[in-house]
Design an enzyme around this catalytic site. Structure first.
Site, short mmCIF file in Angstrom:
data_model
loop_
_atom_site.label_atom_id
_atom_site.label_comp_id
_atom_site.label_asym_id
_atom_site.label_seq_id
_atom_site.Cartn_x
_atom_site.Cartn_y
_atom_site.Cartn_z
N ASP A 33 -14.86 41.87 1.42
CA ASP A 33 -16.03 41.18 0.86
C ASP A 33 -15.75 40.86 -0.62
O ASP A 33 -15.95 39.99 -1.51
CB ASP A 33 -16.92 40.92 1.52
N GLU A 35 -13.58 42.65 -2.51
CA GLU A 35 -12.75 41.98 -3.88
C GLU A 35 -12.68 40.22 -4.04
O GLU A 35 -12.85 40.08 -4.56
CB GLU A 35 -11.32 41.55 -2.89
N ASP A 37 -15.73 38.47 -3.57
CA ASP A 37 -16.46 39.07 -4.90
C ASP A 37 -16.07 38.98 -6.01
O ASP A 37 -16.16 38.22 -7.12
CB ASP A 37 -17.83 39.71 -4.64
N LEU A 83 -19.38 7.57 22.47
CA LEU A 83 -17.80 7.97 23.72
C LEU A 83 -18.59 7.67 24.44
O LEU A 83 -20.71 7.68 24.68
CB LEU A 83 -17.87 9.73 23.94
N GLU A 124 -12.27 19.57 24.38
CA GLU A 124 -13.15 20.63 23.44
C GLU A 124 -14.62 20.29 23.62
O GLU A 124 -15.25 19.65 23.96
CB GLU A 124 -13.43 19.50 21.99
N LYS A 126 -18.12 19.57 23.53
CA LYS A 126 -18.84 18.98 22.03
C LYS A 126 -20.17 18.94 21.52
O LYS A 126 -21.38 19.51 21.92
CB LYS A 126 -19.53 17.21 23.74
N LYS A 300 -10.08 13.93 25.98
CA LYS A 300 -9.21 12.84 25.34
C LYS A 300 -7.75 12.70 26.06
O LYS A 300 -7.54 13.86 25.51
CB LYS A 300 -9.37 13.11 23.78
N CYS A 448 -58.18 41.10 25.84
CA CYS A 448 -59.90 41.05 26.44
C CYS A 448 -60.09 43.11 26.30
O CYS A 448 -58.63 43.38 26.57
CB CYS A 448 -59.65 40.82 28.12
N CYS A 454 -61.04 44.92 33.81
CA CYS A 454 -60.40 44.01 33.82
C CYS A 454 -58.94 43.82 34.59
O CYS A 454 -58.42 44.85 34.57
CB CYS A 454 -59.57 43.64 32.80
S1 IVH Z 1 -14.80 12.24 19.54
C1 IVH Z 1 -14.00 7.88 19.15
N1 IVH Z 1 -15.05 14.48 19.90
O1 IVH Z 1 -20.45 12.60 19.87
C2 IVH Z 1 -13.89 9.25 19.68
N2 IVH Z 1 -17.05 13.51 19.52
O2 IVH Z 1 -21.46 11.06 21.52
C3 IVH Z 1 -14.95 9.97 18.51
N3 IVH Z 1 -19.54 14.48 19.15
O3 IVH Z 1 -20.45 10.19 17.48
C4 IVH Z 1 -15.42 10.89 18.84
N4 IVH Z 1 -18.40 17.22 19.51
O4 IVH Z 1 -20.39 13.57 16.70
C5 IVH Z 1 -15.15 14.16 19.55
N5 IVH Z 1 -15.04 16.92 19.88
C6 IVH Z 1 -15.69 15.85 20.18
C7 IVH Z 1 -16.98 15.74 19.69
C8 IVH Z 1 -18.16 14.95 19.50
C9 IVH Z 1 -19.04 16.17 18.79
C10 IVH Z 1 -20.08 13.67 18.40
C11 IVH Z 1 -19.34 13.33 17.68
C12 IVH Z 1 -20.17 11.79 17.53
C13 IVH Z 1 -20.31 11.76 19.13
C14 IVH Z 1 -20.34 10.62 20.44
#
Ligand code: IVH
Length: 790
Positions: A33, A35, A37, A83, A124, A126, A300, A448, A454
């Site tokens: 860190d 370096e 900085d 989604l 992935e 969410k 996806k 208390c 108690c």
């Molecule tokens: S894909 C057309 N991937 O979830 C596909 N969305 O319910 C667009 N989100 O508005 C979204 N993690 O804010 C995608 N790995 C992920 C996500 C993700 C969170 C959120 C995003 C989106 C909402 C949809």
């Protein structure tokens, strides 16, 4: 000149961007860190000297631009969609079926057994934050926007620039000339907690959850506020672009990663729906241990040509779905607030709720911690509240939904008397002790005052006393303890040892054999090791480790019970706060009685012994002085003082001896004043003496500076006698001074502490005058000797 500055600026920006990339994207920092900085400072200085060379994509430009009065609007060339959701396994299987049907001919034939072909899904987490679009032109971040309604969002360019892991300039090469990256801005749990802690400290409002905190931070008109918030970004897709990109979703994300954009560490490919479901389960199991909150996983279709083929239905892609985890937050009604009494008497509010399913479990109670929390939440009975249950954590009330407050909502009143025993309930302001200065902190708790009279406290105390890690009395479960207390057979832990066969056999659930077993288990607990016994006493803040430490260091209950708080702080990890708890526990008459009764009734402590050698060797005068918390005296001052004075009495004498104190080396003016004032209060001097006496009594090898005569008030001082003394001979005067630890010299120098001058004094008195050495006449000398008993 400017061209060399420009070159150096460019070099620095490249180097810093490279480090950022390694740190934020690869998770492999390449330089310390310090370096980093240094490079950053150099760049800032150069840019200040050459403001014309500052560019928007310089790593220095994250601090936050000027505040806006409103956000501009941004039209999304390609709409930002949402989604569809899957909640159950069947929903996901339906999705997969629709995908395969949609692809029809395109999907290669299945195997010979007709199982059908598998679709590859990118998986992935969410993230629970908010969707953001980042536009890069020629590799430079030119715009950031919120999703808005999907077609039009807000221009939050200045704010996204402050998010540390969003590159202002793309890394590497080969990126499309125009590239819109989409992803989630979120806040880690740790960042969220730190932010809320800061807000509480400043008396401000807290956020209910990391999502709200992220959204609230990103939609700030003043980017400096955003810059101060711990926001992070994770890419999950792209929007518009001009140029070449890979032809799969995972391929694109890997490319983004190469260009310096963070992507999820949990990104994986699943072949077919079963592997996707397995991913859902794996991430679900990890959910609570992830550094950030997620509310599901996203699947996806990985091939982009197949995504295009499947297309959209309404505002959702047919090629992607969110598989949600059970919600951790729900709305319900606060029916009442009841008060529970804990082991130490703390009266704590508990929320009684209209039962609601949260994350698969019915919740009807939630913790409210203390009345400060009730006030912070602004909670009223009848309110609709947001309940959260994450993992194994006890359900919590997160927020009040004010819009839903009914007209007849009632305030939460703290009971005046204990709901269990009717004793008075006392409000205690929480005390924070740091460096001996006790200060009242914001928080308060209600207690208390009934203690073991108690029943609630008594039950908890006994349950703790008999527990496995304490006295380890087998067969004394919570229910039995409650019964023994309810029928008043047991009024203190000591009463366990007087229970008779006749008394127990009549209780519910007890037959002859079980009674004998219980009494045998109680008898078998009569010889506990000291550490277990200390733990069993249930001293507030004394857990198993502290109990072991106390037992090991001090070796006997007598010493532990007598120890002054300051002496206890000699133990590693025992702070003043805990030390005071321990001390006042043993000061309490009732506690003393119970301990005496336990001993009378045959409890014999094992493993008692000597003071631990390591502890015995750790006392020094300097440390004692440091612990007295004298204004202006810290470790170094204490050390210098200890060396100069040699003993506590020496220090006390010195502190009241204006002249000597002024010539003592290594003390600041503040320290001298602090010392004078501290020891001018007799109670302070006595307290110091008591601590010292206890350390000696405990057998600590008192270490004092070697070169001075320990324990004597004039130790380390040089005196000179001149002229004639009437009350005694010079030799006698010399002997009496030496008996007080002083050295008596024949001539006056700058090192002389004091000159005693009788009538007829000549050159020595004159010299003392020149050097400003203190001079006493015989009368003052006699008074001083009397003061020290010399
Ligand atoms: S894909 C057309 N991937 O979830 C596909 N969305 O319910 C667009 N989100 O508005 C979204 N993690 O804010 C995608 N790995 C992920 C996500 C993700 C969170 C959120 C995003 C989106 C909402 C949809």
């Amino acid at each position: 000149m400017t061209s060399t500055a420009a070159q150096r600026i460019e070099q620095l920006r490249v180097a810093i961007n490279e480090h950022n990339y390694r740190y934020y994207v690869l998770d492999e920092p390449s330089v310390p860190d310090a370096e980093y900085d240094r490079l950053f400072k150099e760049l800032k200085a150069l840019e200040e000297a050459h403001p014309e060379l500052v560019s928007l994509d310089s790593p220095t430009q994250r601090v936050g631009a000027e505040a806006l009065s409103a956000f501009g609007q941004v039209r999304h060339e390609i709409p930002m969609l949402s989604l569809g959701n899957a909640f159950a396994e069947d929903d996901l299987r339906d999705f997969d079926r629709r995908v395969r049907e949609g692809l029809g001919e395109l999907l290669p034939a299945g195997d010979l057994f007709g199982a059908g072909a598998l679709v590859e899904y990118a998986c992935e987490p969410k993230l629970d934050g908010l969707a953001v679009s980042l536009l890069y032109e020629n590799g430079v971040l030119v715009r950031g926007a919120t999703r808005g309604d999907g077609s039009t969002g807000e221009d939050i360019s200045s704010n996204v620039r402050t998010v540390r892991n969003i590159p202002l300039r793309l890394h590497g090469e080969g990126w499309p000339r125009v590239l819109e990256v989409r992803g989630e801005v979120f806040m880690s749990r740790a960042g969220f907690e730190a932010l809320n802690a800061r807000a509480i400290e400043a008396g401000g409002k807290t956020f209910a959850n990391p999502r709200n905190a992220a959204a609230g931070s990103l939609r700030q008109l003043d980017p400096k506020v955003t810059a101060s918030r711990p926001l992070e970004f994770c890419s999950y897709g792209i929007g518009q672009f001009e140029g070449e990109l890979p032809d799969t979703h995972t391929g694109i994300l890997e490319a983004l990663k190469g260009w310096g954009l963070p992507i999820s560490h949990e990104l994986q490919l699943a072949r077919g729906v079963d592997e996707a479901l397995a991913y859902y389960r794996v991430i679900g199991a990890k959910r609570d241990s992830l550094a950030y909150e997620i509310d599901g996983v996203v699947f996806k279709v990985n091939r982009l040509d197949w995504q295009r083929e499947l297309g959209f239905r309404a505002r959702e892609p047919r090629w992607a779905i969110a598989h949600k985890f059970p919600a951790q937050e729900e709305l319900t009604e606060l029916l009442d607030v009841e008060f529970q009494v804990g082991r130490t008497g703390a009266v704590t509010p508990v929320a009684r709720l209209r039962p609601v399913q949260v994350a698969g479990v019915t919740v009807s109670n939630a913790t409210l911690h203390n009345m400060d929390e009730v006030a912070r939440l602004g909670l009223m009975i009848g309110d609709t509240v947001i309940i959260r249950r994450a993992g194994d954590v006890i359900p919590q009330v997160m927020q009040v939904v004010l819009e839903r407050r009914p007209a007849d909502a009632r305030p939460v009143a703290i009971p005046q008397s204990c709901p269990i025993c009717g004793s008075h309930v006392e409000r205690t302001q929480l005390v924070k002790r740091s460096k001996g200065k006790a200060s009242l902190s914001e928080g308060s708790i209600y207690r208390c005052v009934g203690r073991l009279s108690c029943q609630a406290q008594l039950k908890q105390a006994i349950i703790h006393f008999v527990s496995r890690r304490a006295m380890d009395i087998d067969g004394l479960g919570d229910k039995i303890v409650e019964q023994l207390v309810d029928v008043e057979l047991v009024k203190s832990p000591a009463d366990l040892y007087t229970l008779s066969f006749e008394q127990v056999v009549g209780l519910e659930g007890f037959a002859e054999l079980s009674t004998r077993n219980l009494l045998a288990a109680i008898a078998a607990s009569r010889q506990p090791p000291l550490a277990r016994f200390i733990f069993a006493l249930g001293i507030p803040d004394v857990g198993e480790e502290t109990a072991k430490l106390l037992a090991r260091a001090l070796g006997s209950l007598t010493r532990i019970a007598a120890a002054l708080p300051e002496v206890l702080t000699w133990l590693p990890d025992v702070g003043l706060e805990v030390a005071h708890e321990i001390h006042s526990f043993f000061e309490d008459a009732h506690n003393r009685t119970v301990i005496a009764q336990l001993r009378e009734r045959g409890v014999e402590l094992q493993e008692e012994g000597e003071l631990h050698a390591e502890f015995a060797a750790c006392a020094t005068l300097a440390e004692l002085l440091n612990k007295l918390n004298i204004a202006g005296i810290a470790a170094t001052g204490a050390k210098n003082l200890a060396e100069a004075a040699g003993s506590l009495e020496g220090v006390i004498a010195l502190s009241q001896d204006w002249l000597s104190l002024n010539v003592t080396k290594g003390l600041s003016e503040k320290a001298r004043q602090g010392l004078r004032e501290f020891f001018a209060v007799p109670a302070n001097a006595d307290k110091a003496r008591t601590i010292e006496a206890q350390l000696r009594e405990f057998g600590m090898h008192w270490q004092s500076a070697k070169k001075v005569v320990a324990g004597l008030p004039l130790a380390g001082q040089t005196w000179v006698l001149t002229g004639t003394l009437e009350a005694m001979s010079r030799d006698e005067g010399k002997a009496r001074l030496e008996a007080l630890g002083a050295k008596v010299a024949g001539s006056v120098s700058a090192k002389t502490h004091c000159v005693v001058a009788g009538p007829g004094a000549g050159s020595k008195l004159a010299k003392a005058g020149e050097l400003g050495v203190r001079v006493l006449d015989e009368q003052a000398f006699l008074e001083l000797l009397a003061q020290y008993g010399g």
